[in-house]
Each structure stands twice: as structure tokens, then as C-alpha cells.
Scaffold this motif. Structure first.
Motif, PDB file in Angstrom:
ATOM      1  N   PRO A  31      47.936  97.196  46.341  1.00  0.00           N
ATOM      2  CA  PRO A  31      48.869  96.381  45.556  1.00  0.00           C
ATOM      3  C   PRO A  31      49.614  97.262  44.549  1.00  0.00           C
ATOM      4  CG  PRO A  31      46.643  96.060  44.764  1.00  0.00           C
ATOM      5  CD  PRO A  31      46.541  96.927  45.986  1.00  0.00           C
ATOM      6  N   ASN A  32      50.774  96.795  44.131  1.00  0.00           N
ATOM      7  CA  ASN A  32      51.593  97.531  43.164  1.00  0.00           C
ATOM      8  C   ASN A  32      51.066  97.218  41.764  1.00  0.00           C
ATOM      9  OD1 ASN A  32      53.547  98.904  41.834  1.00  0.00           O
ATOM     10  ND2 ASN A  32      55.248  97.607  42.470  1.00  0.00           N
ATOM     11  N   LEU A  33      50.143  98.062  41.271  1.00  0.00           N
ATOM     12  CA  LEU A  33      49.507  97.833  39.982  1.00  0.00           C
ATOM     13  C   LEU A  33      50.133  98.698  38.901  1.00  0.00           C
ATOM     14  CD1 LEU A  33      45.744  97.677  40.973  1.00  0.00           C
ATOM     15  CD2 LEU A  33      47.316  95.798  40.607  1.00  0.00           C
ATOM     16  N   GLN A  34      50.257  98.119  37.724  1.00  0.00           N
ATOM     17  CA  GLN A  34      50.785  98.817  36.556  1.00  0.00           C
ATOM     18  C   GLN A  34      49.834  98.586  35.390  1.00  0.00           C
ATOM     19  OE1 GLN A  34      53.684 100.517  37.050  1.00  0.00           O
ATOM     20  NE2 GLN A  34      53.696  99.700  39.141  1.00  0.00           N
ATOM     21  N   THR A  35      49.625  99.622  34.582  1.00  0.00           N
ATOM     22  CA  THR A  35      48.859  99.472  33.354  1.00  0.00           C
ATOM     23  C   THR A  35      49.841  99.114  32.251  1.00  0.00           C
ATOM     24  OG1 THR A  35      47.266 101.111  34.101  1.00  0.00           O
ATOM     25  CG2 THR A  35      47.284 100.599  31.760  1.00  0.00           C
ATOM     26  N   LYS A  36      49.614  97.963  31.621  1.00  0.00           N
ATOM     27  CA  LYS A  36      50.587  97.459  30.658  1.00  0.00           C
ATOM     28  C   LYS A  36      49.874  96.852  29.458  1.00  0.00           C
ATOM     29  CE  LYS A  36      54.878  94.863  30.629  1.00  0.00           C
ATOM     30  NZ  LYS A  36      55.473  95.749  29.669  1.00  0.00           N
ATOM     31  N   ARG A  37      50.481  97.035  28.278  1.00  0.00           N
ATOM     32  CA  ARG A  37      49.957  96.446  27.042  1.00  0.00           C
ATOM     33  C   ARG A  37      50.712  95.154  26.763  1.00  0.00           C
ATOM     34  NH1 ARG A  37      50.839  99.950  22.318  1.00  0.00           N
ATOM     35  NH2 ARG A  37      49.466  98.488  21.266  1.00  0.00           N
ATOM     36  N   PHE A  38      49.953  94.130  26.379  1.00  0.00           N
ATOM     37  CA  PHE A  38      50.538  92.842  26.035  1.00  0.00           C
ATOM     38  C   PHE A  38      50.090  92.469  24.631  1.00  0.00           C
ATOM     39  CE2 PHE A  38      50.122  92.696  30.667  1.00  0.00           C
ATOM     40  CZ  PHE A  38      51.411  92.376  31.026  1.00  0.00           C
ATOM     41  N   TYR A  39      51.015  91.860  23.885  1.00  0.00           N
ATOM     42  CA  TYR A  39      50.706  91.405  22.532  1.00  0.00           C
ATOM     43  C   TYR A  39      50.381  89.923  22.583  1.00  0.00           C
ATOM     44  CZ  TYR A  39      51.140  90.365  17.583  1.00  0.00           C
ATOM     45  OH  TYR A  39      50.893  89.959  16.306  1.00  0.00           O
ATOM     46  N   ILE A  40      49.237  89.545  22.001  1.00  0.00           N
ATOM     47  CA  ILE A  40      48.834  88.150  21.916  1.00  0.00           C
ATOM     48  C   ILE A  40      49.028  87.714  20.470  1.00  0.00           C
ATOM     49  CG2 ILE A  40      46.965  86.499  22.247  1.00  0.00           C
ATOM     50  CD1 ILE A  40      45.773  88.394  24.268  1.00  0.00           C
ATOM     51  N   PRO A  41      50.080  86.925  20.195  1.00  0.00           N
ATOM     52  CA  PRO A  41      50.369  86.561  18.803  1.00  0.00           C
ATOM     53  C   PRO A  41      49.306  85.655  18.179  1.00  0.00           C
ATOM     54  CG  PRO A  41      51.892  85.478  20.311  1.00  0.00           C
ATOM     55  CD  PRO A  41      51.074  86.418  21.122  1.00  0.00           C
ATOM     56  N   ASN A  62      56.211  82.749  31.867  1.00  0.00           N
ATOM     57  CA  ASN A  62      55.413  81.709  31.215  1.00  0.00           C
ATOM     58  C   ASN A  62      54.786  82.123  29.894  1.00  0.00           C
ATOM     59  OD1 ASN A  62      55.912  80.103  33.461  1.00  0.00           O
ATOM     60  ND2 ASN A  62      54.110  80.850  34.519  1.00  0.00           N
ATOM     61  N   GLY A  63      54.671  83.417  29.632  1.00  0.00           N
ATOM     62  CA  GLY A  63      54.011  83.892  28.415  1.00  0.00           C
ATOM     63  C   GLY A  63      52.578  84.312  28.698  1.00  0.00           C
ATOM     64  N   ILE A  64      52.097  85.292  27.954  1.00  0.00           N
ATOM     65  CA  ILE A  64      50.781  85.886  28.211  1.00  0.00           C
ATOM     66  C   ILE A  64      49.657  84.890  27.958  1.00  0.00           C
ATOM     67  CG2 ILE A  64      50.695  86.953  25.921  1.00  0.00           C
ATOM     68  CD1 ILE A  64      49.139  88.409  29.102  1.00  0.00           C
ATOM     69  N   THR A  65      49.752  84.085  26.907  1.00  0.00           N
ATOM     70  CA  THR A  65      48.650  83.164  26.597  1.00  0.00           C
ATOM     71  C   THR A  65      48.512  82.094  27.666  1.00  0.00           C
ATOM     72  OG1 THR A  65      49.707  83.314  24.421  1.00  0.00           O
ATOM     73  CG2 THR A  65      47.619  82.244  24.507  1.00  0.00           C
ATOM     74  N   ALA A  66      49.632  81.538  28.119  1.00  0.00           N
ATOM     75  CA  ALA A  66      49.587  80.496  29.143  1.00  0.00           C
ATOM     76  C   ALA A  66      49.026  81.046  30.451  1.00  0.00           C
ATOM     77  CB  ALA A  66      50.981  79.925  29.368  1.00  0.00           C
ATOM     78  N   VAL A  67      49.407  82.264  30.795  1.00  0.00           N
ATOM     79  CA  VAL A  67      48.937  82.866  32.048  1.00  0.00           C
ATOM     80  C   VAL A  67      47.444  83.162  31.976  1.00  0.00           C
ATOM     81  CG1 VAL A  67      49.161  84.888  33.547  1.00  0.00           C
ATOM     82  CG2 VAL A  67      51.198  83.793  32.629  1.00  0.00           C
ATOM     83  N   ILE A  68      46.984  83.704  30.858  1.00  0.00           N
ATOM     84  CA  ILE A  68      45.552  83.997  30.712  1.00  0.00           C
ATOM     85  C   ILE A  68      44.739  82.704  30.774  1.00  0.00           C
ATOM     86  CG2 ILE A  68      43.798  84.800  29.082  1.00  0.00           C
ATOM     87  CD1 ILE A  68      45.689  87.035  28.299  1.00  0.00           C
ATOM     88  N   ASN A  69      45.208  81.647  30.073  1.00  0.00           N
ATOM     89  CA  ASN A  69      44.501  80.362  30.110  1.00  0.00           C
ATOM     90  C   ASN A  69      44.455  79.784  31.512  1.00  0.00           C
ATOM     91  OD1 ASN A  69      43.972  80.474  27.395  1.00  0.00           O
ATOM     92  ND2 ASN A  69      45.796  79.295  26.824  1.00  0.00           N
ATOM     93  N   LYS A  70      45.564  79.918  32.257  1.00  0.00           N
ATOM     94  CA  LYS A  70      45.635  79.408  33.628  1.00  0.00           C
ATOM     95  C   LYS A  70      44.618  80.116  34.516  1.00  0.00           C
ATOM     96  CE  LYS A  70      48.602  79.600  37.644  1.00  0.00           C
ATOM     97  NZ  LYS A  70      49.822  80.193  38.166  1.00  0.00           N
ATOM     98  N   PHE A  71      44.535  81.439  34.406  1.00  0.00           N
ATOM     99  CA  PHE A  71      43.619  82.197  35.255  1.00  0.00           C
ATOM    100  C   PHE A  71      42.164  82.002  34.837  1.00  0.00           C
ATOM    101  CE2 PHE A  71      47.476  84.702  36.379  1.00  0.00           C
ATOM    102  CZ  PHE A  71      47.433  84.447  37.733  1.00  0.00           C
ATOM    103  N   ILE A  72      41.919  81.714  33.562  1.00  0.00           N
ATOM    104  CA  ILE A  72      40.554  81.395  33.125  1.00  0.00           C
ATOM    105  C   ILE A  72      40.108  80.057  33.724  1.00  0.00           C
ATOM    106  CG2 ILE A  72      39.172  80.712  31.126  1.00  0.00           C
ATOM    107  CD1 ILE A  72      40.615  82.884  29.537  1.00  0.00           C
ATOM    108  N   GLN A  73      40.991  79.059  33.695  1.00  0.00           N
ATOM    109  CA  GLN A  73      40.674  77.758  34.282  1.00  0.00           C
ATOM    110  C   GLN A  73      40.490  77.859  35.789  1.00  0.00           C
ATOM    111  OE1 GLN A  73      43.847  75.207  33.071  1.00  0.00           O
ATOM    112  NE2 GLN A  73      43.016  74.871  31.015  1.00  0.00           N
ATOM    113  N   LYS A  74      41.313  78.699  36.416  1.00  0.00           N
ATOM    114  CA  LYS A  74      41.229  78.875  37.869  1.00  0.00           C
ATOM    115  C   LYS A  74      39.954  79.603  38.275  1.00  0.00           C
ATOM    116  CE  LYS A  74      44.016  80.825  41.629  1.00  0.00           C
ATOM    117  NZ  LYS A  74      45.206  81.621  41.911  1.00  0.00           N
ATOM    118  N   GLY A  75      39.427  80.418  37.378  1.00  0.00           N
ATOM    119  CA  GLY A  75      38.193  81.154  37.648  1.00  0.00           C
ATOM    120  C   GLY A  75      38.419  82.574  38.125  1.00  0.00           C
ATOM    121  N   SER A  76      39.664  83.062  38.015  1.00  0.00           N
ATOM    122  CA  SER A  76      39.955  84.438  38.451  1.00  0.00           C
ATOM    123  C   SER A  76      39.365  85.460  37.487  1.00  0.00           C
ATOM    124  CB  SER A  76      41.462  84.645  38.563  1.00  0.00           C
ATOM    125  OG  SER A  76      42.001  83.785  39.543  1.00  0.00           O
ATOM    126  N   ILE A  77      39.364  85.126  36.191  1.00  0.00           N
ATOM    127  CA  ILE A  77      38.809  86.053  35.197  1.00  0.00           C
ATOM    128  C   ILE A  77      37.788  85.338  34.343  1.00  0.00           C
ATOM    129  CG2 ILE A  77      40.745  87.632  35.059  1.00  0.00           C
ATOM    130  CD1 ILE A  77      41.737  86.119  32.637  1.00  0.00           C
TER     131      ILE A  77
END
Length: 77
Positions: A31-41, A62-77
């Protein structure tokens, strides 16, 4: 380090190189992976993630917080 997206869980797929004479040898599709820093306000901090480019596009939309919450609910992370 593994080549797995921290958010989506995308990893390498297996397949074949096929020559002109139709000889098949094993190969991997990474997969095309990139190491990236994200700011969580909300937490006032930076996090570093290894994410696929499709996940980066989703974060930009969608924004970093919404995406992280979505993947937590989905069970990916």
C-alpha cells in the motif's frame, strides 16, 4: 516496522509477476503509506501516524478526530 496503515489496516497483498512467456513468480503489492503528523485540537497535541494516502484524503475531508472516532467504533484501531 510493518507496512500496515495505522487507521485502515491496509497491508501488502500477494500476487504474481507474469513474464511474456507466462512464467509466474511471487511478488507483493504494497500500500502507498506515508508517515504524517496530525494535530488534534481537542487534546492540544500532535500525533504521528503511518497512514495510506486514501486515509489522508479521508482525514482531509472529514477531520482527524472524526476519522479516529469512526475507526475506533469500527474496531480497526
Amino acid at each position: 516496522m510493518s507496512r500496515i496503515c495505522d487507521l485502515t489496516g491496509k497491508a501488502a497483498l500477494r500476487g504474481n509477476n507474469v513474464s511474456h512467456s507466462n512464467v509466474k513468480t511471487k511478488r507483493k503489492f504494497y500500500p502507498n503509506l506515508q508517515t504524517k503528523r496530525f494535530y488534534i485540537p481537542e487534546e492540544d497535541r500532535w500525533i504521528t501516524l503511518k497512514v495510506s494516502t486514501s486515509a489522508i484524503k479521508t482525514i482531509n475531508k472529514n477531520g482527524i478526530t472524526a476519522v479516529i472516532n469512526k475507526f475506533i467504533q469500527k474496531g480497526s484501531i
